[in-house]
Design a protein around this motif. Structure first.
Motif, mmCIF file in Angstrom:
data_model
loop_
_atom_site.group_PDB
_atom_site.id
_atom_site.type_symbol
_atom_site.label_atom_id
_atom_site.label_comp_id
_atom_site.label_asym_id
_atom_site.label_seq_id
_atom_site.Cartn_x
_atom_site.Cartn_y
_atom_site.Cartn_z
ATOM 1 N N ASN A 274 0.825 -1.211 0.000
ATOM 2 C CA ASN A 274 0.000 0.000 0.000
ATOM 3 C C ASN A 274 0.855 1.254 0.000
ATOM 4 O OD1 ASN A 274 -2.330 -1.467 0.007
ATOM 5 N ND2 ASN A 274 -2.815 -1.145 2.175
ATOM 6 N N ASP A 275 0.193 2.392 -0.301
ATOM 7 C CA ASP A 275 0.816 3.713 -0.221
ATOM 8 C C ASP A 275 0.172 4.471 0.926
ATOM 9 O OD1 ASP A 275 0.607 4.117 -3.852
ATOM 10 O OD2 ASP A 275 1.968 2.911 -2.612
ATOM 11 N N LYS A 276 0.991 5.125 1.733
ATOM 12 C CA LYS A 276 0.443 5.875 2.870
ATOM 13 C C LYS A 276 1.206 7.176 3.065
ATOM 14 C CE LYS A 276 -2.744 3.082 4.282
ATOM 15 N NZ LYS A 276 -4.169 3.486 4.208
ATOM 16 N N SER A 277 0.559 8.113 3.759
ATOM 17 C CA SER A 277 1.190 9.394 4.073
ATOM 18 C C SER A 277 1.091 9.691 5.553
ATOM 19 C CB SER A 277 0.500 10.527 3.308
ATOM 20 O OG SER A 277 0.755 10.431 1.935
ATOM 21 N N ILE A 278 2.108 10.373 6.054
ATOM 22 C CA ILE A 278 2.117 10.876 7.422
ATOM 23 C C ILE A 278 2.287 12.387 7.324
ATOM 24 C CG2 ILE A 278 3.172 10.736 9.693
ATOM 25 C CD1 ILE A 278 4.520 8.131 8.803
ATOM 26 N N LYS A 279 1.466 13.101 8.105
ATOM 27 C CA LYS A 279 1.526 14.559 8.034
ATOM 28 C C LYS A 279 2.193 15.125 9.278
ATOM 29 C CE LYS A 279 -2.498 15.116 5.115
ATOM 30 N NZ LYS A 279 -3.777 15.813 4.903
ATOM 31 N N CYS A 280 2.855 16.260 9.098
ATOM 32 C CA CYS A 280 3.497 16.934 10.219
ATOM 33 C C CYS A 280 3.327 18.432 10.080
ATOM 34 C CB CYS A 280 4.978 16.584 10.278
ATOM 35 S SG CYS A 280 5.834 17.416 11.642
ATOM 36 N N GLU A 281 3.012 19.058 11.203
ATOM 37 C CA GLU A 281 2.860 20.509 11.233
ATOM 38 C C GLU A 281 3.523 21.059 12.488
ATOM 39 O OE1 GLU A 281 -1.222 21.750 11.429
ATOM 40 O OE2 GLU A 281 -0.714 23.870 11.525
ATOM 41 N N GLN A 282 4.192 22.187 12.359
ATOM 42 C CA GLN A 282 4.769 22.838 13.544
ATOM 43 C C GLN A 282 4.283 24.283 13.612
ATOM 44 O OE1 GLN A 282 7.345 25.355 13.392
ATOM 45 N NE2 GLN A 282 8.039 25.180 11.260
ATOM 46 N N ASN A 283 3.993 24.713 14.837
ATOM 47 C CA ASN A 283 3.492 26.079 15.029
ATOM 48 C C ASN A 283 4.502 26.926 15.800
ATOM 49 O OD1 ASN A 283 3.279 25.132 17.616
ATOM 50 N ND2 ASN A 283 1.058 25.283 17.761
ATOM 51 N N PRO B 229 15.263 4.724 0.642
ATOM 52 C CA PRO B 229 14.697 4.246 -0.637
ATOM 53 C C PRO B 229 13.831 5.299 -1.320
ATOM 54 C CG PRO B 229 14.435 2.595 1.091
ATOM 55 C CD PRO B 229 14.947 3.839 1.763
ATOM 56 N N ASN B 230 13.802 5.251 -2.637
ATOM 57 C CA ASN B 230 13.008 6.205 -3.408
ATOM 58 C C ASN B 230 11.518 6.122 -3.119
ATOM 59 O OD1 ASN B 230 15.272 7.122 -4.666
ATOM 60 N ND2 ASN B 230 15.030 5.840 -6.486
ATOM 61 N N ARG B 231 11.105 5.058 -2.469
ATOM 62 C CA ARG B 231 9.687 4.911 -2.131
ATOM 63 C C ARG B 231 9.248 5.961 -1.110
ATOM 64 N NH1 ARG B 231 8.736 1.193 0.844
ATOM 65 N NH2 ARG B 231 10.804 0.513 1.504
ATOM 66 N N PHE B 232 10.220 6.543 -0.437
ATOM 67 C CA PHE B 232 9.921 7.590 0.547
ATOM 68 C C PHE B 232 10.080 8.948 -0.121
ATOM 69 C CE2 PHE B 232 9.791 5.317 4.615
ATOM 70 C CZ PHE B 232 10.267 4.074 4.221
ATOM 71 N N SER B 233 9.016 9.748 -0.069
ATOM 72 C CA SER B 233 9.118 11.068 -0.679
ATOM 73 C C SER B 233 8.541 12.115 0.257
ATOM 74 C CB SER B 233 8.405 11.115 -2.034
ATOM 75 O OG SER B 233 7.088 10.651 -1.908
ATOM 76 N N ILE C 23 4.885 7.394 1.547
ATOM 77 C CA ILE C 23 5.612 6.144 1.352
ATOM 78 C C ILE C 23 4.841 5.279 0.369
ATOM 79 C CG2 ILE C 23 6.801 4.259 2.500
ATOM 80 C CD1 ILE C 23 6.170 5.682 5.190
ATOM 81 N N ASN C 24 5.504 4.916 -0.720
ATOM 82 C CA ASN C 24 4.900 4.041 -1.732
ATOM 83 C C ASN C 24 5.292 2.594 -1.490
ATOM 84 O OD1 ASN C 24 3.691 6.103 -3.249
ATOM 85 N ND2 ASN C 24 5.578 6.483 -4.369
ATOM 86 N N SER C 25 4.420 1.701 -1.922
ATOM 87 C CA SER C 25 4.739 0.259 -1.942
ATOM 88 C C SER C 25 5.352 -0.189 -0.616
ATOM 89 C CB SER C 25 5.714 -0.060 -3.089
ATOM 90 O OG SER C 25 5.168 0.349 -4.305
ATOM 91 N N LEU C 26 4.616 -0.024 0.434
ATOM 92 C CA LEU C 26 5.129 -0.314 1.771
ATOM 93 C C LEU C 26 5.641 -1.741 1.896
ATOM 94 C CD1 LEU C 26 2.565 1.804 3.691
ATOM 95 C CD2 LEU C 26 5.013 1.765 4.220
#
Lengths: 118, 110
Positions: free
Chosen positions: A17-26, A61-65, A78-81
């Motif tokens: 699977n492909d998944k994303s993790i989000k990050c925000e700083q204030n 790895p290039n799967r991480f962008s 992250i692609n192709s976990l």
């Protein structure tokens, strides 16, 4: 107010699977980071952005962008976990950017995203 | 590049015991040195820092002194509490990034 917040806190997914993790700083910081912490607590830097520009790109790895739409956000896609991607991923930020010597680089960390790939 | 070596754990202590975690670094030049602490289920947070030789960082009863001659930055606390149970990371910033040690897990028993 949480200074560095990342979502989700837990992520369970299937291999491939492909998944994303989000990050925000204030904190108004210019530099953000992604780290990977393995099961033995070893912490390894993956990426660093300064004002939306990539300045550190370790052997990942290039799967991480990473993507930084603005200096307050740094997301990790992250692609192709794979099974070996299972870890805790930490986002961090600092006022002083990496790439500078003789400066005090205090980093502020998010609470982490625990990724489990099944 | 820079590297940090710290004492392997896990370390288990009784309350009020003395804690030392050894840390040495390899760097060109004079890096800034840090100790970060990670409590269970949380991210890392700065515990203390030192930016030049002979500086002593201190916080929450913990101390560490920047020793240039031995390239060390050992962490000490004279009397630990159960709430000090955590993973402790030594780190150095001299090159273009912050380099962390492998982390030392400390458990304090009542």
């Amino acid at each position: 107010d949480t200074a560095v917040s990342q979502t989700p806190k837990y992520l369970v997914t299937q291999m491939g699977n492909d998944k994303s993790i989000k990050c925000e700083q204030n904190l108004g910081h210019d530099t953000m980071y992604w780290y990977k912490q393995d099961s033995k607590k070893f912490l390894k830097i993956m990426f660093s952005y300064n004002n939306k520009e990539l300045i550190i790109n370790e052997t990942v790895p290039n799967r991480f962008s990473p993507k930084s739409p603005d200096k307050a956000h740094l997301n990790l896609h992250i692609n192709s976990l794979e099974l070996g991607d299972s870890a805790v991923y930490f986002c961090a930020s600092s006022q002083v950017g990496s790439g500078t010597r003789h400066t005090v680089n205090i980093q502020y960390f998010g609470a982490g995203t625990r990724l489990s790939v099944l | 590049g820079d590297s940090v070596t710290q004492m392997e754990g896990p370390v288990t202590l009784s309350e009020e015991a003395f804690l030392t975690i050894n840390c040495t670094y390899t760097a060109t030049g004079y890096p800034s040195l840090f100790w970060y602490v990670q409590y269970p289920g949380e991210g890392l947070q700065l515990l203390l820092k030192a930016t030049k030789a002979d500086d002593k960082g201190s916080n929450k009863g913990f101390e560490a002194t920047y020793r240039k001659e031995t390239t060390s930055f050992h962490l000490e606390k004279g009397s630990v509490q159960v709430s000090d149970s955590a993973v402790y990371f030594c780190a150095a910033h001299g090159d273009y990034k912050l380099s962390f040690g492998a982390g030392t897990t400390v458990t304090v028993r009542a």
